[in-house]
Design a protein around this motif. Structure first.
Motif, PDB file in Angstrom:
ATOM      1  N   VAL A  60       0.848  -1.197   0.000  1.00 31.59           N
ATOM      2  CA  VAL A  60       0.000   0.000   0.000  1.00 31.59           C
ATOM      3  C   VAL A  60       0.878   1.239   0.000  1.00 31.59           C
ATOM      4  O   VAL A  60       1.784   1.376   0.836  1.00 31.59           O
ATOM      5  CB  VAL A  60      -0.938   0.009   1.223  1.00 31.59           C
ATOM      6  N   VAL A  61       0.632   2.137  -0.932  1.00 30.21           N
ATOM      7  CA  VAL A  61       1.377   3.390  -1.029  1.00 30.21           C
ATOM      8  C   VAL A  61       0.405   4.561  -0.992  1.00 30.21           C
ATOM      9  O   VAL A  61      -0.776   4.409  -1.287  1.00 30.21           O
ATOM     10  CB  VAL A  61       2.213   3.448  -2.337  1.00 30.21           C
ATOM     11  N   LYS A  62       0.931   5.706  -0.620  1.00 28.09           N
ATOM     12  CA  LYS A  62       0.137   6.929  -0.621  1.00 28.09           C
ATOM     13  C   LYS A  62       0.549   7.762  -1.829  1.00 28.09           C
ATOM     14  O   LYS A  62       1.744   7.971  -2.071  1.00 28.09           O
ATOM     15  CB  LYS A  62       0.351   7.718   0.667  1.00 28.09           C
ATOM     16  N   ILE A  63      -0.429   8.231  -2.583  1.00 31.28           N
ATOM     17  CA  ILE A  63      -0.158   8.977  -3.824  1.00 31.28           C
ATOM     18  C   ILE A  63      -0.703  10.384  -3.694  1.00 31.28           C
ATOM     19  O   ILE A  63      -1.884  10.584  -3.378  1.00 31.28           O
ATOM     20  CB  ILE A  63      -0.789   8.265  -5.033  1.00 31.28           C
ATOM     21  N   ALA A  64       0.161  11.362  -3.917  1.00 29.04           N
ATOM     22  CA  ALA A  64      -0.236  12.774  -3.876  1.00 29.04           C
ATOM     23  C   ALA A  64       0.063  13.390  -5.226  1.00 29.04           C
ATOM     24  O   ALA A  64       1.205  13.341  -5.712  1.00 29.04           O
ATOM     25  CB  ALA A  64       0.514  13.514  -2.772  1.00 29.04           C
ATOM     26  N   VAL A  65      -0.946  13.962  -5.852  1.00 26.65           N
ATOM     27  CA  VAL A  65      -0.783  14.594  -7.160  1.00 26.65           C
ATOM     28  C   VAL A  65      -0.365  16.042  -6.956  1.00 26.65           C
ATOM     29  O   VAL A  65      -1.019  16.786  -6.215  1.00 26.65           O
ATOM     30  CB  VAL A  65      -2.092  14.538  -7.974  1.00 26.65           C
ATOM     31  N   ASN A  66       0.742  16.436  -7.575  1.00 24.73           N
ATOM     32  CA  ASN A  66       1.252  17.794  -7.420  1.00 24.73           C
ATOM     33  C   ASN A  66       0.209  18.811  -7.868  1.00 24.73           C
ATOM     34  O   ASN A  66      -0.266  18.778  -9.000  1.00 24.73           O
ATOM     35  CB  ASN A  66       2.544  17.980  -8.227  1.00 24.73           C
ATOM     36  N   GLY A  67      -0.123  19.725  -6.949  1.00 25.38           N
ATOM     37  CA  GLY A  67      -1.098  20.761  -7.256  1.00 25.38           C
ATOM     38  C   GLY A  67      -2.528  20.405  -6.913  1.00 25.38           C
ATOM     39  O   GLY A  67      -3.420  21.234  -7.027  1.00 25.38           O
ATOM     40  N   LYS A  87     -10.649  14.868 -11.965  1.00 26.91           N
ATOM     41  CA  LYS A  87      -9.695  15.974 -11.971  1.00 26.91           C
ATOM     42  C   LYS A  87      -8.340  15.594 -12.550  1.00 26.91           C
ATOM     43  O   LYS A  87      -7.629  16.454 -13.056  1.00 26.91           O
ATOM     44  CB  LYS A  87      -9.480  16.479 -10.538  1.00 26.91           C
ATOM     45  N   LEU A  88      -7.972  14.327 -12.479  1.00 30.48           N
ATOM     46  CA  LEU A  88      -6.635  13.912 -12.879  1.00 30.48           C
ATOM     47  C   LEU A  88      -6.564  13.657 -14.372  1.00 30.48           C
ATOM     48  O   LEU A  88      -7.524  13.197 -14.985  1.00 30.48           O
ATOM     49  CB  LEU A  88      -6.226  12.661 -12.104  1.00 30.48           C
ATOM     50  N   GLN A 122       2.391  15.003 -12.751  1.00 24.03           N
ATOM     51  CA  GLN A 122       3.441  14.480 -11.896  1.00 24.03           C
ATOM     52  C   GLN A 122       2.884  14.190 -10.504  1.00 24.03           C
ATOM     53  O   GLN A 122       2.077  14.952  -9.976  1.00 24.03           O
ATOM     54  CB  GLN A 122       4.592  15.489 -11.782  1.00 24.03           C
ATOM     55  N   VAL A 123       3.319  13.085  -9.915  1.00 25.44           N
ATOM     56  CA  VAL A 123       2.827  12.692  -8.597  1.00 25.44           C
ATOM     57  C   VAL A 123       4.000  12.316  -7.696  1.00 25.44           C
ATOM     58  O   VAL A 123       5.111  12.041  -8.170  1.00 25.44           O
ATOM     59  CB  VAL A 123       1.842  11.505  -8.690  1.00 25.44           C
ATOM     60  N   THR A 124       3.721  12.334  -6.394  1.00 21.69           N
ATOM     61  CA  THR A 124       4.674  11.869  -5.387  1.00 21.69           C
ATOM     62  C   THR A 124       4.104  10.600  -4.761  1.00 21.69           C
ATOM     63  O   THR A 124       2.964  10.601  -4.289  1.00 21.69           O
ATOM     64  CB  THR A 124       4.886  12.934  -4.301  1.00 21.69           C
ATOM     65  N   VAL A 125       4.894   9.544  -4.777  1.00 16.68           N
ATOM     66  CA  VAL A 125       4.465   8.262  -4.218  1.00 16.68           C
ATOM     67  C   VAL A 125       5.262   8.007  -2.944  1.00 16.68           C
ATOM     68  O   VAL A 125       6.498   8.017  -2.957  1.00 16.68           O
ATOM     69  CB  VAL A 125       4.684   7.121  -5.226  1.00 16.68           C
ATOM     70  N   LEU A 126       4.542   7.817  -1.828  1.00 16.48           N
ATOM     71  CA  LEU A 126       5.192   7.551  -0.545  1.00 16.48           C
ATOM     72  C   LEU A 126       5.180   6.045  -0.292  1.00 16.48           C
ATOM     73  O   LEU A 126       4.125   5.448  -0.071  1.00 16.48           O
ATOM     74  CB  LEU A 126       4.472   8.285   0.579  1.00 16.48           C
ATOM     75  N   LEU A 127       6.367   5.458  -0.327  1.00 11.82           N
ATOM     76  CA  LEU A 127       6.521   4.020  -0.129  1.00 11.82           C
ATOM     77  C   LEU A 127       6.870   3.754   1.331  1.00 11.82           C
ATOM     78  O   LEU A 127       7.917   4.217   1.820  1.00 11.82           O
ATOM     79  CB  LEU A 127       7.627   3.491  -1.044  1.00 11.82           C
TER      80      LEU A 127
END
Length: 395
Positions: free
Chosen positions: A252-259, A294-295, A300-305
Motif C-alpha cells: 500500500v502506497v500513498k499517492i499525492a498529485v502535485n497541485g 480531476k486527474l 506528476q505525482v509523489t508516491v510515498l513508499l
C-alpha cells in the motif's frame, strides 16, 4: 581666574551630552518581517510599511529575545517535545498515465469510404451510442438486400423452416458487421437498403486519436478512432535497484498529485517491471488510482513508499529543522520570548516530518514555525551564524 574655573564644568557637561548621544545612537530599529531593514530611529518599513521595533540585545549572547508583538507577527510557534509513533516512507517520483485496459479502439468492420465524421477533433468526450462516423460500403448494402429478401421469403412461406434459417443467417451477418438489433428491426420494417451506415460508439471516453478523414477509403479492420476512459488511471513510479527489496505486489502506497492536495489517495502496487531500464537504471512499479474527475495523464505525482515504523520517536516538521553545510539545528524556547539555537542529529524523514535522534535531551519546547525568521534575527543582531559555536563532532 573665573573663566578658568568654568572650563572643567563645561567639559563635564559636554562629556555627559556625548555619552547620552552615544546611548541614543546605539539604539537600532528593525522590521519583524524584513530583518535586513535597520534604522537608527523609529519609523516604518520601506518594504511592507510595518512599524519598526526596537532591537534589544540583552541576555545570553547566544539568545534571541523577541517581544510579544514580534512573536505574533513572525508566527513563532512551539510544541512540547514528546515521543510518538513514526512511519518512515521513501519518496518516489511518479506520473499519471493512461490505463490501456480501458482503451476502446473503433475499427471499420468492412471496406468502404468514410462519408462523414461526426467527431473531428481529439480531446472531445463521447458517450456510448453516440454517432462517430458514416461509411459507404457496397458489401454492407449487399448484406442488407440479402436480409430483406429472406424476411420476404419467410413472410411468403411461413411454414418453410429453410427460409427462417436463411433469415437468421443473414441477421447474424449484419450483427457481425456492427448492426444493432434496433437497426436490423428497422431494416426489416422499411424493406429499404442503404449503401451508408452510421457507426456508433461502443463505449464512453475521450477521443485520443482520429486516423481517418472524410472521403478516405478504409479496409476491413482499419482503425478509425481511439477512445480513452479516464475514470481510472495508472501511476507509474521510478524505483532504484536497491529499493526493490522493500516492494512487493499488494504494497500500500500513498499517492499525492502535485497541485491537487485534495486528490491524495492510497493504492496498492499491482505491477512490478520484470527488468531494469538499461539507460536509466531504474525499475517501474505501477498502481491504479481513481481519476475523481480531476486527474489527467501526464500529471506528476509523489508516491510515498512505507519503509518502517518507529515507536516513541521524536519527530518535528521539516521546516522546524534548519540544515546547511554546518549541519542541522533547531530553535528551542528557554523562557518567555527567549530562544536559543541547538544542534541536533537527524534520522529518517518523510514528506512532512523528520526524526531527531539526539540533541533534544532536557528540552521542553521546540520552535516548529518561524525557525528561519529566528535565524535571520540572530544573524542580524549578533552578526554570526547561530551554529558557529556548536561542536559538530559530538553529534
Amino acid at each position: 581666574m573665573a573663566m578658568i574655573a568654568l572650563v572643567p564644568s563645561l567639559l563635564v557637561v559636554a562629556c555627559k551630552s556625548e555619552k547620552k548621544a552615544a546611548v541614543v545612537s546605539s539604539e537600532k530599529y528593525t522590521c519583524v518581517m524584513h530583518p535586513q531593514i535597520v534604522k537608527d530611529a523609529p519609523g516604518t518599513c520601506p518594504i511592507c510599511g510595518m512599524e519598526l521595533v526596537l532591537v534589544r540585545d540583552t541576555g545570553n549572547k547566544d539568545e534571541v529575545i523577541l517581544t510579544e508583538s514580534q512573536i505574533q507577527l513572525g508566527n513563532i510557534k512551539t510544541v512540547v517535545v514528546a515521543g510518538t509513533a513514526f512511519h518512515t516512507s521513501k519518496i518516489l517520483n511518479g506520473r499519471v498515465v493512461v490505463n490501456p485496459d480501458l482503451t476502446e479502439v473503433i475499427s471499420s468492420r468492412y471496406a468502404g469510404r468514410i462519408e462523414k465524421l461526426f467527431v473531428k477533433e481529439t480531446g472531445r468526450a463521447v458517450s456510448k451510442g453516440q454517432p462517430l462516423f458514416q461509411i459507404y460500403s457496397e458489401t454492407l448494402q449487399t448484406l442488407q438486400q440479402d436480409y430483406i429478401l429472406q424476411v420476404k421469403q419467410v413472410a411468403a412461406f411461413p411454414n418453410e423452416k429453410i427460409y427462417q434459417t436463411l433469415r437468421e443467417a443473414a441477421r447474424n451477418k449484419l450483427r457481425l458487421f456492427g448492426y444493432s438489433n434496433s437497426q436490423i428491426e428497422n431494416l426489416a420494417k422499411s424493406g429499404i437498403s442503404s449503401s451508408s451506415v452510421t457507426v456508433r460508439a461502443t463505449a464512453s471516453g475521450i477521443v485520443n486519436e482520429i486516423n481517418v478523414s472524410e472521403g478516405q477509403y478504409v479496409t476491413e479492420g482499419s482503425q478509425v478512432l481511439r477512445l480513452e476512459n479516464l475514470s481510472q488511471l495508472w501511476v507509474e513510479a521510478d524505483v532504484y535497484p536497491d529499493e526493490v527489496g522493500s516492494i512487493k505486489l499488494g504494497t500500500v502506497v500513498k499517492i499525492a498529485v502535485n497541485g491537487f492536495a485534495e486528490s491524495e489517495q492510497t493504492a496498492k502496487i499491482d505491477f512490478i517491471s520484470p527488468q531494469i531500464d538499461p539507460s536509466s537504471q531504474i525499475l517501474k512499479v505501477r498502481a491504479s488510482i481513481q481519476s475523481q474527475g480531476k486527474l489527467q495523464p501526464g500529471m506528476q505525482v509523489t508516491v510515498l513508499l512505507p519503509k518502517a515504523k518507529i515507536s516513541n520517536a521524536i519527530s518535528l516538521p521539516l521546516d522546524a529543522v534548519i540544515r546547511d553545510q554546518m549541519g542541522a539545528h533547531v530553535w528551542v524556547k528557554t523562557g518567555k520570548g527567549r530562544f536559543i539555537s541547538k544542534m541536533v542529529a537527524t534520522g529518517d524523514e518523510d514528506d512532512r516530518q523528520i526524526i531527531i535522534t539526539s540533541g533534544l535531551e532536557n528540552v521542553r519546547e521546540v520552535v516548529v514555525s518561524g525557525a528561519y525568521l529566528l535565524s535571520s534575527q540572530y544573524i542580524l543582531k549578533k552578526g554570526a551564524d547561530p551554529m558557529a559555536g556548536h561542536d559538530m563532532s559530538k553529534m
